[in-house]
Design a protein around this motif. Structure first.
Motif, PDB file in Angstrom:
ATOM      1  N   MET A  33       0.806  -1.214   0.000  1.00 59.50           N
ATOM      2  CA  MET A  33       0.000   0.000   0.000  1.00 59.50           C
ATOM      3  C   MET A  33       0.841   1.266   0.000  1.00 59.50           C
ATOM      4  O   MET A  33       0.413   2.327   0.451  1.00 59.50           O
ATOM      5  CB  MET A  33      -0.967   0.010   1.209  1.00 59.50           C
ATOM      6  CG  MET A  33      -1.916  -1.174   1.252  1.00 59.50           C
ATOM      7  SD  MET A  33      -2.867  -1.361  -0.285  1.00 59.50           S
ATOM      8  CE  MET A  33      -3.865   0.110  -0.261  1.00 59.50           C
ATOM      9  N   GLN A  34       2.056   1.166  -0.536  1.00 53.96           N
ATOM     10  CA  GLN A  34       2.901   2.336  -0.699  1.00 53.96           C
ATOM     11  C   GLN A  34       2.663   2.927  -2.090  1.00 53.96           C
ATOM     12  O   GLN A  34       2.759   2.233  -3.087  1.00 53.96           O
ATOM     13  CB  GLN A  34       4.382   1.961  -0.535  1.00 53.96           C
ATOM     14  CG  GLN A  34       4.729   1.427   0.841  1.00 53.96           C
ATOM     15  CD  GLN A  34       4.512   2.443   1.931  1.00 53.96           C
ATOM     16  OE1 GLN A  34       4.966   3.583   1.827  1.00 53.96           O
ATOM     17  NE2 GLN A  34       3.822   2.038   2.988  1.00 53.96           N
ATOM     18  N   ARG A  35       2.344   4.215  -2.145  1.00 56.43           N
ATOM     19  CA  ARG A  35       2.075   4.860  -3.424  1.00 56.43           C
ATOM     20  C   ARG A  35       3.352   4.973  -4.241  1.00 56.43           C
ATOM     21  O   ARG A  35       4.386   5.405  -3.747  1.00 56.43           O
ATOM     22  CB  ARG A  35       1.471   6.239  -3.188  1.00 56.43           C
ATOM     23  CG  ARG A  35       0.945   6.919  -4.456  1.00 56.43           C
ATOM     24  CD  ARG A  35       0.455   8.343  -4.194  1.00 56.43           C
ATOM     25  NE  ARG A  35      -0.250   8.435  -2.938  1.00 56.43           N
ATOM     26  CZ  ARG A  35       0.141   9.220  -1.939  1.00 56.43           C
ATOM     27  NH1 ARG A  35       1.245   9.939  -2.038  1.00 56.43           N
ATOM     28  NH2 ARG A  35      -0.546   9.253  -0.814  1.00 56.43           N
ATOM     29  N   HIS A  36       3.297   4.601  -5.533  1.00 58.72           N
ATOM     30  CA  HIS A  36       4.478   4.723  -6.389  1.00 58.72           C
ATOM     31  C   HIS A  36       4.151   5.403  -7.715  1.00 58.72           C
ATOM     32  O   HIS A  36       4.990   5.439  -8.620  1.00 58.72           O
ATOM     33  CB  HIS A  36       5.091   3.339  -6.660  1.00 58.72           C
ATOM     34  CG  HIS A  36       4.170   2.389  -7.375  1.00 58.72           C
ATOM     35  ND1 HIS A  36       3.998   2.399  -8.735  1.00 58.72           N
ATOM     36  CD2 HIS A  36       3.376   1.405  -6.899  1.00 58.72           C
ATOM     37  CE1 HIS A  36       3.128   1.450  -9.081  1.00 58.72           C
ATOM     38  NE2 HIS A  36       2.730   0.837  -7.979  1.00 58.72           N
ATOM     39  N   GLY A  37       2.958   5.971  -7.832  1.00 56.39           N
ATOM     40  CA  GLY A  37       2.617   6.667  -9.064  1.00 56.39           C
ATOM     41  C   GLY A  37       1.140   6.990  -9.151  1.00 56.39           C
ATOM     42  O   GLY A  37       0.361   6.749  -8.222  1.00 56.39           O
ATOM     43  N   TRP A  38       0.760   7.576 -10.296  1.00 56.28           N
ATOM     44  CA  TRP A  38      -0.626   7.957 -10.564  1.00 56.28           C
ATOM     45  C   TRP A  38      -0.980   7.546 -11.995  1.00 56.28           C
ATOM     46  O   TRP A  38      -0.105   7.427 -12.852  1.00 56.28           O
ATOM     47  CB  TRP A  38      -0.818   9.466 -10.409  1.00 56.28           C
ATOM     48  CG  TRP A  38      -0.698   9.951  -9.003  1.00 56.28           C
ATOM     49  CD1 TRP A  38       0.454  10.279  -8.339  1.00 56.28           C
ATOM     50  CD2 TRP A  38      -1.763  10.175  -8.086  1.00 56.28           C
ATOM     51  NE1 TRP A  38       0.181  10.688  -7.062  1.00 56.28           N
ATOM     52  CE2 TRP A  38      -1.185  10.638  -6.878  1.00 56.28           C
ATOM     53  CE3 TRP A  38      -3.153  10.035  -8.152  1.00 56.28           C
ATOM     54  CZ2 TRP A  38      -1.931  10.953  -5.758  1.00 56.28           C
ATOM     55  CZ3 TRP A  38      -3.908  10.364  -7.039  1.00 56.28           C
ATOM     56  CH2 TRP A  38      -3.304  10.812  -5.853  1.00 56.28           C
ATOM     57  N   SER A  39      -2.258   7.390 -12.265  1.00 53.97           N
ATOM     58  CA  SER A  39      -2.708   7.094 -13.630  1.00 53.97           C
ATOM     59  C   SER A  39      -4.029   7.805 -13.898  1.00 53.97           C
ATOM     60  O   SER A  39      -4.752   8.183 -12.960  1.00 53.97           O
ATOM     61  CB  SER A  39      -2.878   5.585 -13.826  1.00 53.97           C
ATOM     62  OG  SER A  39      -3.981   5.093 -13.098  1.00 53.97           O
ATOM     63  N   PHE A  40      -4.331   7.994 -15.190  1.00 56.04           N
ATOM     64  CA  PHE A  40      -5.626   8.544 -15.596  1.00 56.04           C
ATOM     65  C   PHE A  40      -5.939   8.061 -17.008  1.00 56.04           C
ATOM     66  O   PHE A  40      -5.074   7.536 -17.724  1.00 56.04           O
ATOM     67  CB  PHE A  40      -5.638  10.077 -15.514  1.00 56.04           C
ATOM     68  CG  PHE A  40      -4.620  10.760 -16.389  1.00 56.04           C
ATOM     69  CD1 PHE A  40      -4.777  10.846 -17.777  1.00 56.04           C
ATOM     70  CD2 PHE A  40      -3.502  11.344 -15.830  1.00 56.04           C
ATOM     71  CE1 PHE A  40      -3.847  11.497 -18.575  1.00 56.04           C
ATOM     72  CE2 PHE A  40      -2.565  11.993 -16.611  1.00 56.04           C
ATOM     73  CZ  PHE A  40      -2.739  12.067 -17.987  1.00 56.04           C
ATOM     74  N   PHE A  41      -7.211   8.236 -17.404  1.00 57.67           N
ATOM     75  CA  PHE A  41      -7.660   7.878 -18.740  1.00 57.67           C
ATOM     76  C   PHE A  41      -7.977   9.147 -19.516  1.00 57.67           C
ATOM     77  O   PHE A  41      -8.570  10.090 -18.978  1.00 57.67           O
ATOM     78  CB  PHE A  41      -8.916   6.997 -18.661  1.00 57.67           C
ATOM     79  CG  PHE A  41      -8.670   5.663 -18.012  1.00 57.67           C
ATOM     80  CD1 PHE A  41      -8.174   4.594 -18.761  1.00 57.67           C
ATOM     81  CD2 PHE A  41      -8.919   5.466 -16.665  1.00 57.67           C
ATOM     82  CE1 PHE A  41      -7.942   3.369 -18.163  1.00 57.67           C
ATOM     83  CE2 PHE A  41      -8.699   4.247 -16.065  1.00 57.67           C
ATOM     84  CZ  PHE A  41      -8.206   3.191 -16.813  1.00 57.67           C
ATOM     85  N   ARG A  42      -7.592   9.155 -20.776  1.00 60.74           N
ATOM     86  CA  ARG A  42      -7.918  10.292 -21.638  1.00 60.74           C
ATOM     87  C   ARG A  42      -7.978   9.798 -23.073  1.00 60.74           C
ATOM     88  O   ARG A  42      -7.037   9.154 -23.549  1.00 60.74           O
ATOM     89  CB  ARG A  42      -6.874  11.405 -21.505  1.00 60.74           C
ATOM     90  CG  ARG A  42      -7.208  12.655 -22.322  1.00 60.74           C
ATOM     91  CD  ARG A  42      -6.299  13.818 -21.982  1.00 60.74           C
ATOM     92  NE  ARG A  42      -4.904  13.517 -22.260  1.00 60.74           N
ATOM     93  CZ  ARG A  42      -3.891  14.299 -21.891  1.00 60.74           C
ATOM     94  NH1 ARG A  42      -4.144  15.386 -21.184  1.00 60.74           N
ATOM     95  NH2 ARG A  42      -2.662  13.973 -22.186  1.00 60.74           N
ATOM     96  N   GLY A  43      -9.093  10.111 -23.742  1.00 62.03           N
ATOM     97  CA  GLY A  43      -9.233   9.737 -25.149  1.00 62.03           C
ATOM     98  C   GLY A  43      -9.127   8.247 -25.393  1.00 62.03           C
ATOM     99  O   GLY A  43      -8.529   7.822 -26.401  1.00 62.03           O
ATOM    100  N   GLY A  44      -9.696   7.447 -24.487  1.00 59.22           N
ATOM    101  CA  GLY A  44      -9.639   5.997 -24.674  1.00 59.22           C
ATOM    102  C   GLY A  44      -8.282   5.387 -24.409  1.00 59.22           C
ATOM    103  O   GLY A  44      -8.035   4.234 -24.763  1.00 59.22           O
TER     104      GLY A  44
END
Length: 390
Positions: A33-44
């Motif tokens: 449960m240690q954060r190592h990044g982020w993600s998102f969706f855009r344009g499929g």
């Protein structure tokens, strides 16, 4: 700064995605449960910020948190999330500065938070600085449940969750803390202050003279009383269940009006300074670290752990730098601050060195305390010392 600066990587196509997620972003965590990044969706498509890009984001947020506008009221998590949201729709959001200020302004609010305590009962509500210690009024749950039922007349089970909270927390002692900022910061800050309050509340008790007794007051859910549980089985059925609580003495602390008055007046009145929200002087900042460390030491279960933590708290206040001799400097300064004549000071020095040998055995040889009288003497000197500091 642009999203390219943070080096978002394309993870892959998501052709089946039909819903517009707006500014939704997700944190990436490992198995611990240690954060190592982020993600998102855009344009499929899915994009992720990991590795060097995530390290750059953390550096940016670290710089932000050193600025006065963001130093209080905003958590690292919130600022990271806000920046990644801007990167997701960068073309439409304008500058990062504008997005940060607008989002932070919108999220900032005043919060009144209650953190319930385990193993504490109070005879009356009282205040330490800007923090109040109160008994949670069952009426706050009753009003919330009534409101929920009125808003959901077609749902027969409406409000059951609130009733479960009432059964668990109503009439418990709690820290009532007012915090200004975004919700995550407010929650984290309230929990930090509650742990400090839990550590300090037993400070005036005469029981603290003995190192044999611990004070396990903590926010509910953080820790439980240690116990040994044994199931006896016979013919494939449970025959007997035995539970033995370890070190049960004074596990439940009850503060009467006399104890509460002693916490707020006389020699202990200055404890309120640590909870009144004012900016610390260099002396108070140093005293705060050492004093809270000493108070938390009293909550340790094992005598050796309490001794090690108590000596660490003394060192935190009495040592000027890493090059000073640990035993000699701490022992001599402790002696001059707690005793008034030569014989008593020599005794404090001798007591400290005896306790320090026990501490070294516990740290370096993983052995317990085999001389509780020496530990008791050191504990008494430490108590007198921190009373003087307060």
């Amino acid at each position: 700064i642009t999203s390219q600066t943070l080096a978002f990587g394309l993870v892959g196509e998501v052709p089946e995605m039909k819903v517009d997620l707006g500014n939704v972003v997700s944190e990436l965590s490992d198995d611990t449960m240690q954060r190592h990044g982020w993600s998102f969706f855009r344009g499929g498509q899915e994009f992720a910020l990991v590795g060097d890009g995530y390290r750059e984001l953390r550096k940016l947020v670290d710089r932000l948190l050193r600025k006065r506008a963001f130093a209080a009221g905003f958590s690292e998590y919130f600022l990271q999330q806000t920046i990644v949201q801007w990167c997701r729709v960068e073309d439409d959001e304008g500058s990062l500065s504008d997005h940060l200020l607008a989002t932070c302004t919108s999220a900032w609010d005043k919060h009144l938070l209650l953190v319930p305590f385990a193993n504490l009962e109070i005879e009356t509500d009282f205040a330490i600085g800007n923090v109040r210690v109160v008994t949670i009024d069952p009426a706050i749950f009753t009003r919330a449940r009534t409101f929920t039922r009125e808003r959901n007349p077609d749902k027969p089970n409406a409000g059951e969750g609130i009733q479960k909270l009432a059964d668990q927390f109503a009439n418990h002692a709690a820290a009532e803390i007012a915090v200004a900022g975004e919700p995550r910061y407010a929650r984290d800050r309230a929990m930090t202050v509650a742990h400090d309050v839990a550590a300090v509340v037993p400070f005036p008790s005469p029981a603290r003279v003995s190192i044999r007794l611990h004070s396990p007051i903590q926010p509910i859910g953080f820790s439980t009383l240690r116990s040994e549980n044994i199931l006896s089985v016979e013919n494939d059925r449970l025959k007997r269940f035995d539970r033995a609580y370890l070190h049960i003495a004074l596990s439940h602390w009850k503060l009467g009006i006399a104890e509460i008055d002693s916490l707020k007046s006389g020699r202990n009145a200055n404890i309120a300074v640590l909870f009144d929200g004012r900016e610390d002087t260099p002396f108070v900042a140093r005293a705060r670290r050492a004093f809270f460390a000493y108070c938390r030491a009293r909550g340790e279960y094992d005598v050796a752990e309490r001794l090690v933590a108590t000596i660490g708290a003394l060192e935190a206040f009495l040592l000027q730098g890493e090059v000073e001799g640990l035993q000699s400097k701490v022992a001599e300064r402790l002696a001059f601050l707690t005793a008034t004549n030569v014989d008593d000071r020599l005794k404090v020095v001798a007591d400290y060195r005896s306790a320090y040998r026990l501490r070294s055995r516990a740290v370096h040889q993983l052995q317990g305390v085999d001389d509780e009288e020496a530990a008791e003497r050191l504990n008494l000197h430490a108590l007198v010392f921190f009373q003087k500091i307060v």
